[in-house]
Motif scaffolding. Structure first.
Motif, PDB file in Angstrom:
ATOM      1  N   MET A   1      50.344  29.535  56.593  1.00 38.29           N
ATOM      2  CA  MET A   1      48.895  29.723  56.537  1.00 38.29           C
ATOM      3  C   MET A   1      48.531  30.983  55.743  1.00 38.29           C
ATOM      4  N   ALA A   2      49.212  32.096  56.065  1.00 44.76           N
ATOM      5  CA  ALA A   2      48.915  33.356  55.384  1.00 44.76           C
ATOM      6  C   ALA A   2      49.217  33.254  53.895  1.00 44.76           C
ATOM      7  N   ARG A   3      50.301  32.547  53.553  1.00 47.90           N
ATOM      8  CA  ARG A   3      50.664  32.405  52.137  1.00 47.90           C
ATOM      9  C   ARG A   3      49.599  31.620  51.377  1.00 47.90           C
ATOM     10  N   LYS A   4      49.075  30.580  52.017  1.00 51.41           N
ATOM     11  CA  LYS A   4      48.036  29.778  51.366  1.00 51.41           C
ATOM     12  C   LYS A   4      46.777  30.612  51.116  1.00 51.41           C
ATOM     13  N   TRP A   5      46.392  31.396  52.127  1.00 50.31           N
ATOM     14  CA  TRP A   5      45.214  32.248  51.970  1.00 50.31           C
ATOM     15  C   TRP A   5      45.447  33.323  50.914  1.00 50.31           C
ATOM     16  N   ALA A   6      46.650  33.874  50.882  1.00 53.10           N
ATOM     17  CA  ALA A   6      46.972  34.890  49.875  1.00 53.10           C
ATOM     18  C   ALA A   6      46.921  34.286  48.477  1.00 53.10           C
ATOM     19  N   ALA A   7      47.501  33.091  48.324  1.00 54.11           N
ATOM     20  CA  ALA A   7      47.485  32.421  47.024  1.00 54.11           C
ATOM     21  C   ALA A   7      46.057  32.087  46.599  1.00 54.11           C
ATOM     22  N   ALA A   8      45.251  31.639  47.566  1.00 51.66           N
ATOM     23  CA  ALA A   8      43.855  31.312  47.253  1.00 51.66           C
ATOM     24  C   ALA A   8      43.091  32.560  46.829  1.00 51.66           C
ATOM     25  N   ALA A   9      43.321  33.669  47.518  1.00 50.87           N
ATOM     26  CA  ALA A   9      42.633  34.917  47.175  1.00 50.87           C
ATOM     27  C   ALA A   9      43.022  35.399  45.784  1.00 50.87           C
ATOM     28  N   VAL A  10      44.311  35.316  45.476  1.00 51.92           N
ATOM     29  CA  VAL A  10      44.772  35.712  44.137  1.00 51.92           C
ATOM     30  C   VAL A  10      44.183  34.783  43.083  1.00 51.92           C
ATOM     31  N   GLY A  11      44.121  33.492  43.400  1.00 52.30           N
ATOM     32  CA  GLY A  11      43.540  32.533  42.459  1.00 52.30           C
ATOM     33  C   GLY A  11      42.077  32.819  42.173  1.00 52.30           C
ATOM     34  N   VAL A  12      41.308  33.104  43.218  1.00 60.34           N
ATOM     35  CA  VAL A  12      39.895  33.439  43.034  1.00 60.34           C
ATOM     36  C   VAL A  12      39.755  34.693  42.182  1.00 60.34           C
ATOM     37  N   TYR A  13      40.625  35.669  42.440  1.00 64.43           N
ATOM     38  CA  TYR A  13      40.582  36.905  41.649  1.00 64.43           C
ATOM     39  C   TYR A  13      40.850  36.629  40.169  1.00 64.43           C
ATOM     40  N   LEU A  14      41.848  35.821  39.881  1.00 65.77           N
ATOM     41  CA  LEU A  14      42.194  35.523  38.486  1.00 65.77           C
ATOM     42  C   LEU A  14      41.077  34.736  37.796  1.00 65.77           C
ATOM     43  N   ILE A  15      40.446  33.823  38.525  1.00 65.82           N
ATOM     44  CA  ILE A  15      39.330  33.054  37.952  1.00 65.82           C
ATOM     45  C   ILE A  15      38.160  33.990  37.624  1.00 65.82           C
ATOM     46  N   SER A  16      37.844  34.906  38.549  1.00 69.12           N
ATOM     47  CA  SER A  16      36.747  35.857  38.290  1.00 69.12           C
ATOM     48  C   SER A  16      37.084  36.768  37.121  1.00 69.12           C
ATOM     49  N   ALA A  17      38.360  37.157  37.009  1.00 68.45           N
ATOM     50  CA  ALA A  17      38.779  38.001  35.885  1.00 68.45           C
ATOM     51  C   ALA A  17      38.624  37.256  34.557  1.00 68.45           C
ATOM     52  N   ALA A  18      39.008  35.968  34.559  1.00 67.14           N
ATOM     53  CA  ALA A  18      38.882  35.170  33.339  1.00 67.14           C
ATOM     54  C   ALA A  18      37.419  34.995  32.953  1.00 67.14           C
ATOM     55  N   PHE A  19      36.557  34.784  33.948  1.00 65.49           N
ATOM     56  CA  PHE A  19      35.129  34.637  33.655  1.00 65.49           C
ATOM     57  C   PHE A  19      34.552  35.922  33.067  1.00 65.49           C
TER      58      PHE A  19
END
Length: 418
Positions: A1-19
């Motif tokens: 569960m924690a890994r999924k949330w961590a991966a999701a948080a990193v993914g959101v961060y990378l998407i915001s950085a790309a935008f």
């Protein structure tokens, strides 16, 4: 569960950085309106080709670093929670001493040290680019010294704040935020009082203005504005930066008018007098008191929201965050995460209020000096020295600009009539 949330948080961060990369380098428009091309507000009229290019490049890089580093801090606090590091730090703190104050100090030291380490790359890249574009003149050793001072000043301040807040949480689970807000009032006033005489001198040397003729002019203007001050201070910033600045700091008997030595070297007396009139405008229009009032309102709302959100998140996602109790010291990263997000979310409002006050101060300076040519030259030189964008993209203006864009300031000054 924690890994999924961590991966999701990193993914959101990378998407915001790309935008933000797309927005700053391709999407956001900072073009000069056609009606202002060729006027004093058009940077092409007072910057050469190389300066125009450097200004555009440096502004985009600096803004991109800001929009990367801000959510990066939130991501850091989130990962510290779900990884269990915060619980480890708390365990170390509890095993180190039976005294609560010492436990708080130990926990904060490890959290602050890790935060310093993970944010260092952003800080260094920002420093390196400011050196490359000739904004910073500071040596690496001097820059590191300032960073270490920052670390300990922040640590000391946070030790007081966290110690008091978590003591209040233990005493009153429901109203701790209200008591914390009430205590923040005298604490904030105290920090404003000691800032000019204790904290600022840790970073730079302050001394009375060397140009006594200029000081006489400034004090005469201050007397005309009914500002009770007997000294103007100079600070040696040339060894750190090529940027220009002047400000009024402190409250009560510790209030000071301060000029950077870079400002004294690059501007003539008339331009300096305009800057001083601007700073005095803040005093005359009581902006410091409006600022304090606004700060108290936002702090009240912010602490209330943080209290409600912390209770909700611990109740709903306590297992994920590895938190069973809000008053546990290991919940501090959650407090800092929520505070950071709320500060960022409120920045368009606070920046708008700040830009309004800066506009009022500009208007006061124009009325005081009746010298629009010096005003225009001052704004142009500020743009050149800091490689600033004259007309930043909208999101940059909303989230970063506490002063009006130079396009607006120069245009308004150019159109001034007595």
């Amino acid at each position: 569960m924690a890994r999924k949330w961590a991966a999701a948080a990193v993914g959101v961060y990378l998407i915001s950085a790309a935008f933000m990369y797309w927005y700053l380098f391709y999407g956001g428009s900072g073009a000069i309106p056609s009606g202002l091309k060729g006027t004093a507000a058009d940077p092409a009229t007072f910057l050469n080709g190389r300066e125009l290019l450097l200004s555009e490049q440096y502004s985009k890089i600096r803004n991109f670093i800001f929009f990367l580093s801000t959510p990066y801090e939130w991501l850091f606090y989130f990962l510290v929670l779900i990884s269990g590091l915060s619980r480890v730090f708390e365990r170390w703190a509890i095993s180190s001493s039976k005294w609560k104050a010492l436990q708080t100090a130990v926990y904060l030291f490890w959290l602050s040290l890790l935060s310093f380490a993970v944010s260092f790359p952003f800080d260094y890249v920002s420093y390196a680019y400011s050196k490359r574009y000739n904004i910073s003149t500071q040596s690496f050793s001097s820059w590191m010294k300032d960073n270490i001072i920052d670390f300990w000043v922040s640590f000391g301040t946070m030790f007081i704040l966290a110690g008091v807040i978590y003591w209040l949480m233990k005493k009153s689970a429901k109203k701790w935020w209200l008591y914390a807000w009430l205590l923040s009032i005298p604490f904030s006033l105290f920090m404003m009082f000691v800032q000019p005489v204790i904290i600022d001198p840790l970073y730079n040397d302050f001394y009375p203005l060397k140009d006594k003729n200029l000081e006489t002019k400034i004090l005469a203007m201050a007397q005309k504005a009914h500002i009770p001050t007997d000294h103007v201070y100079e600070v040696n910033m040339a060894k750190k930066t090529n940027s220009l600045n002047a400000y009024v700091t402190g409250i009560g008997s510790n209030s000071r008018i301060v000029l950077w030595d870079t400002t004294l070297k690059k501007l003539n007396d008339k331009e300096i007098m305009f800057i001083m009139a601007h700073e005095m405008g803040h005093y005359v229009e009581k902006h410091i008191y409006y600022g304090i009032a606004g700060y108290l309102v936002l702090t009240f709302a912010g602490l209330w929201l943080i209290a409600k959100l912390m209770d909700f998140m611990v109740r709903k996602r306590g297992k994920l965050l590895q938190l069973s109790d809000v008053s546990s010291l290991r919940s501090l990263p959650l407090f800092l995460l929520l505070a950071g997000v709320l500060l960022f979310a409120s920045s368009p409002l606070t920046n708008y209020a700040s830009r309004y006050q800066e506009t009022r101060a500009d208007q006061y300076a124009m009325k005081m000096t009746h010298d629009k040519n010096s005003a225009v030259k001052t704004f142009q030189e500020l743009t050149r020295a800091g490689l600033s964008e004259v007309n930043p993209p909208l999101l940059v203006k909303w989230f970063r600009y506490t002063h009006p864009a130079m396009l607006d300031r120069i245009t308004t000054a150019s159109q001034y009539k007595k």
